[in-house]
Design a protein around this motif. Structure first.
Motif, short mmCIF file in Angstrom:
data_model
loop_
_atom_site.label_atom_id
_atom_site.label_comp_id
_atom_site.label_asym_id
_atom_site.label_seq_id
_atom_site.Cartn_x
_atom_site.Cartn_y
_atom_site.Cartn_z
N ASN A 190 0.82 -1.21 0.00
CA ASN A 190 0.00 0.00 0.00
C ASN A 190 0.85 1.26 0.00
OD1 ASN A 190 -2.47 -1.24 -0.09
ND2 ASN A 190 -2.59 -1.46 2.12
N ASP A 191 2.02 1.19 -0.59
CA ASP A 191 2.91 2.33 -0.75
C ASP A 191 3.30 2.94 0.60
OD1 ASP A 191 4.48 3.91 -2.31
OD2 ASP A 191 2.92 5.39 -2.71
N LEU A 192 3.64 2.08 1.54
CA LEU A 192 4.07 2.53 2.86
C LEU A 192 5.30 3.43 2.77
CD1 LEU A 192 4.06 2.35 6.00
CD2 LEU A 192 5.54 0.37 5.74
N PHE A 193 6.26 3.03 1.98
CA PHE A 193 7.51 3.78 1.94
C PHE A 193 7.36 5.10 1.19
CE2 PHE A 193 8.69 -0.64 2.66
CZ PHE A 193 9.35 -0.47 3.86
N GLY A 194 6.49 5.14 0.20
CA GLY A 194 6.21 6.41 -0.48
C GLY A 194 5.51 7.38 0.45
N SER A 195 4.59 6.87 1.25
CA SER A 195 3.91 7.72 2.23
C SER A 195 4.88 8.21 3.30
CB SER A 195 2.76 6.96 2.89
OG SER A 195 1.83 6.54 1.94
N LEU A 196 5.77 7.34 3.73
CA LEU A 196 6.76 7.73 4.72
C LEU A 196 7.71 8.79 4.15
CD1 LEU A 196 8.04 7.36 7.50
CD2 LEU A 196 9.37 5.47 6.54
N ALA A 197 8.11 8.62 2.90
CA ALA A 197 8.98 9.60 2.27
C ALA A 197 8.27 10.95 2.14
CB ALA A 197 9.42 9.11 0.89
N THR A 198 7.00 10.94 1.81
CA THR A 198 6.23 12.18 1.71
C THR A 198 6.11 12.85 3.07
OG1 THR A 198 4.98 11.27 -0.14
CG2 THR A 198 4.03 13.17 0.97
N LEU A 199 5.85 12.06 4.10
CA LEU A 199 5.75 12.58 5.46
C LEU A 199 7.06 13.22 5.90
CD1 LEU A 199 3.93 12.65 8.08
CD2 LEU A 199 5.17 10.60 8.73
N CYS A 200 8.18 12.54 5.63
CA CYS A 200 9.49 13.08 6.00
C CYS A 200 9.80 14.35 5.21
CB CYS A 200 10.57 12.04 5.77
SG CYS A 200 10.48 10.64 6.90
N PHE A 201 9.42 14.37 3.94
CA PHE A 201 9.65 15.56 3.11
C PHE A 201 8.85 16.75 3.64
CE2 PHE A 201 8.55 18.21 -0.57
CZ PHE A 201 9.82 18.59 -0.97
N VAL A 212 11.23 4.87 10.85
CA VAL A 212 12.30 4.06 10.25
C VAL A 212 12.87 3.05 11.26
CG1 VAL A 212 14.55 4.15 9.13
CG2 VAL A 212 12.78 5.81 8.53
N PRO A 213 13.23 3.45 12.48
CA PRO A 213 13.70 2.44 13.44
C PRO A 213 12.63 1.41 13.81
CG PRO A 213 14.32 4.61 14.20
CD PRO A 213 13.43 4.80 13.03
N ALA A 214 11.38 1.83 13.83
CA ALA A 214 10.30 0.88 14.13
C ALA A 214 10.18 -0.17 13.02
CB ALA A 214 8.98 1.62 14.31
N LEU A 215 10.26 0.26 11.77
CA LEU A 215 10.23 -0.69 10.67
C LEU A 215 11.44 -1.61 10.70
CD1 LEU A 215 9.02 1.59 7.76
CD2 LEU A 215 7.76 -0.27 8.83
N HIS A 216 12.58 -1.08 11.06
CA HIS A 216 13.80 -1.89 11.18
C HIS A 216 13.64 -2.94 12.29
CE1 HIS A 216 17.97 -3.04 11.16
NE2 HIS A 216 18.05 -2.75 12.45
N ALA A 217 13.08 -2.53 13.42
CA ALA A 217 12.89 -3.46 14.53
C ALA A 217 11.93 -4.59 14.16
CB ALA A 217 12.38 -2.71 15.76
N VAL A 218 10.84 -4.25 13.51
CA VAL A 218 9.87 -5.28 13.09
C VAL A 218 10.51 -6.22 12.09
CG1 VAL A 218 7.71 -5.64 11.84
CG2 VAL A 218 7.85 -3.90 13.61
N GLY A 219 11.25 -5.68 11.12
CA GLY A 219 11.91 -6.52 10.13
C GLY A 219 12.95 -7.43 10.75
N THR A 220 13.73 -6.90 11.68
CA THR A 220 14.74 -7.71 12.36
C THR A 220 14.11 -8.83 13.18
OG1 THR A 220 16.21 -5.81 12.48
CG2 THR A 220 16.68 -7.62 13.99
N PHE A 221 13.00 -8.52 13.85
CA PHE A 221 12.30 -9.53 14.63
C PHE A 221 11.84 -10.69 13.75
CE2 PHE A 221 8.27 -11.24 16.23
CZ PHE A 221 8.71 -11.76 17.43
N PHE A 222 11.23 -10.37 12.61
CA PHE A 222 10.71 -11.42 11.76
C PHE A 222 11.81 -12.16 11.00
CE2 PHE A 222 6.68 -9.29 12.45
CZ PHE A 222 5.93 -10.40 12.81
N LEU A 223 12.94 -11.50 10.73
CA LEU A 223 14.05 -12.22 10.08
C LEU A 223 14.72 -13.20 11.03
CD1 LEU A 223 15.75 -9.42 7.97
CD2 LEU A 223 14.57 -11.46 7.14
N ASN A 224 14.62 -12.95 12.33
CA ASN A 224 15.25 -13.83 13.31
C ASN A 224 14.34 -14.97 13.75
OD1 ASN A 224 17.75 -12.57 13.45
ND2 ASN A 224 16.93 -11.00 14.81
N GLN A 225 13.16 -15.08 13.19
CA GLN A 225 12.25 -16.18 13.52
C GLN A 225 12.68 -17.44 12.80
OE1 GLN A 225 9.64 -15.90 15.78
NE2 GLN A 225 10.66 -13.94 16.11
N ALA A 226 12.46 -18.56 13.45
CA ALA A 226 12.76 -19.85 12.81
C ALA A 226 11.79 -20.07 11.66
CB ALA A 226 12.63 -20.97 13.84
#
Length: 68
Positions: free
Chosen positions: A13-24, A52-66
């Motif tokens: 759903n274009d999360l990163f485009g929305s985040l980029a617009t918000l940051c801009f 950005v750190p929240a997305l990183h934390a969620v991604g790291t959590f799911f990458l470390n799952q078995a």
């Protein structure tokens, strides 16, 4: 609905485009001292900086799952 399917729908759903617009918008509005000193701008800046750190934390959590 699992968290993996939720995150895949969210990313599609274009999360990163929305985040980029918000940051801009936060960055551009920070150029003006009258806007920069409002609570709305401070909240917008906080949300855009912490997303950005929240997305990183969620991604790291799911990458470390078995694997299932």
């Amino acid at each position: 609905m699992s968290i993996q399917s939720y995150l895949s729908v969210l990313a599609d759903n274009d999360l990163f485009g929305s985040l980029a617009t918000l940051c801009f918008l936060a960055g551009c509005s920070g150029l003006f001292s009258r806007i920069r000193n409002t609570r709305t701008h401070r909240a917008l800046t906080f949300v855009s900086l912490m997303a950005v750190p929240a997305l990183h934390a969620v991604g790291t959590f799911f990458l470390n799952q078995a694997p299932a």
